[in-house]
Motif scaffolding. Structure first.
Motif, PDB file in Angstrom:
ATOM      1  N   ILE A   7      -7.935   1.846  -6.747  1.00  0.00           N
ATOM      2  CA  ILE A   7      -9.046   0.993  -6.323  1.00  0.00           C
ATOM      3  C   ILE A   7     -10.237   1.846  -5.918  1.00  0.00           C
ATOM      4  CG2 ILE A   7      -9.830  -0.647  -4.572  1.00  0.00           C
ATOM      5  CD1 ILE A   7      -7.069  -1.858  -4.575  1.00  0.00           C
TER       6      ILE A   7
ATOM      7  N   LYS B 144      -9.304  -9.074  -1.940  1.00  0.00           N
ATOM      8  CA  LYS B 144      -8.729  -8.580  -3.188  1.00  0.00           C
ATOM      9  C   LYS B 144      -7.893  -9.699  -3.824  1.00  0.00           C
ATOM     10  CE  LYS B 144      -8.029  -3.911  -1.280  1.00  0.00           C
ATOM     11  NZ  LYS B 144      -6.993  -2.920  -0.912  1.00  0.00           N
ATOM     12  N   PRO B 145      -7.891  -9.805  -5.152  1.00  0.00           N
ATOM     13  CA  PRO B 145      -8.715  -9.031  -6.089  1.00  0.00           C
ATOM     14  C   PRO B 145     -10.132  -9.573  -6.142  1.00  0.00           C
ATOM     15  CG  PRO B 145      -7.366 -10.599  -7.287  1.00  0.00           C
ATOM     16  CD  PRO B 145      -6.963 -10.739  -5.842  1.00  0.00           C
TER      17      PRO B 145
END
Length: 226
Positions: free
Chosen positions: A9, A97-98
């Motif tokens: 990420i 997230k996401p």
């Protein structure tokens, strides 16, 4: 600065934001983030909640003791408790997230824009709006209550100015979000609720019975009358 322990990420966000023209510094745990924060100068911090060594909430408490830098919380936990807790500790915004990189970039740019407006240079003349015990200095970007300065975040400042500049107007949450965040409103009332609560805790004598910013149930908010 991005404080995120997930390497993939961190690389993805860093690569995308670099292409958008940002210079990135990466930290992979909370302690490293605090160290890098004290070593450099940043426009915004992207902060994950779940971090090793020092979690995001504790990180935020530390830096809020000395800085009002914009902080955008990111987390896989999308519950209302996490949102309220993150914003209540002094975060400026929250994304779960996401997330899409387009949305993240828009949030980053909006937060930096609000902070830049908040720290604008002092002009030659100053316009002061006085509301009961509050003196809101628009040009010098400062607020005093009974002669004592109040420390507001950029978002809290813009919320207060919105009401002060429109004393007769009732604002819906959608109108508030469009005016302050400059984004489309998708019904996330919690962000507005938490920022409003934090602002009231600073300007009201009794935040549970607010006088400066009134709630019109089912409609929105308006400036109180004295």
């Amino acid at each position: 600065m991005l404080v995120e322990d997930d390497q993939s990420i961190s690389e993805m966000v860093g690569h995308y934001l670099t292409k958008e023209g940002f210079e990135m510094v990466h930290a992979f745990d909370g302690e490293e983030g605090v160290r890098l924060f004290h070593q450099g100068s940043y426009d915004l911090i992207l902060l994950d909640i779940m971090l090793p060594k020092l979690n995001g909430m504790d990180f935020l408490k530390i830096i809020r003791q000395e800085s009002n830098i914009p902080v955008l919380m990111i987390s896989a936990k999308d519950g209302e408790v996490d949102k309220a807790l993150g914003l209540g500790f002094g975060a400026d915004d929250y994304i779960a997230k996401p997330f899409s990189m387009i949305e993240l970039t828009a949030r980053v740019k909006a937060a930096i824009r609000r902070a830049t407006q908040y720290s604008a240079e002092e002009p030659a003349e100053s316009k002061v709006i006085r509301i009961h015990q509050l003196a809101i200095d628009i040009d010098n970007v400062s607020v005093m209550k009974n002669g004592e300065p109040l420390q507001l975040t950029s978002t809290e400042w813009q919320l207060l100015c919105l009401f002060a500049a429109n004393p007769k107007k009732v604002f819906t949450k959608e109108q508030i979000y469009r005016s302050v965040w400059n984004e489309e409103y998708f019904g996330d009332q919690n962000i507005i609720n938490v920022h409003m609560r934090r602002l009231r805790e600073k300007i009201e004598d009794d935040p549970s019975a607010p006088q400066y910013i009134k709630t019109l149930w089912g409609i929105g908010y308006k400036l109180g009358e004295f």
